[in-house]
Design a protein around this motif. Sequence first.
Motif: not given
Length: 100
Positions: A30-55
């Motif tokens: 459950t995300s902290c802000d009510g959006d779909d699950p998200w997190c801060e990432v280890v590396s800024e240069d990466c490809t998202p792994t979830a939620t098609v259509g969102k960046v």
Amino acid sequence: TPPPPCRCDVQWDAHLYDTRCTNQFGCPATSCDGDDPWCEVVSEDCTPTATVGKVASHWWSYCVPDSTCVKVHFGLVNPACPPPPFPPGSAPPPPPPPPP
């Protein structure tokens, strides 16, 4: 080639974005802000792994919630983790005896 998949930080804090987003661990179910699950990432240069259509932004990504729980990281306790099945530092209880 695309950048590697995004990996969530083990423990992160985005209180400047939203005060509810303090003391977060991995990819919370459950995300902290009510959006779909998200997190801060280890590396800024990466490809998202979830939620098609969102960046993702340069510091966060949508993610697939963790199947494991990090209970304590650098002294911070993750309240979403279940308690251990037996007291820390002790051995698990022995299995029950076989039926007669």
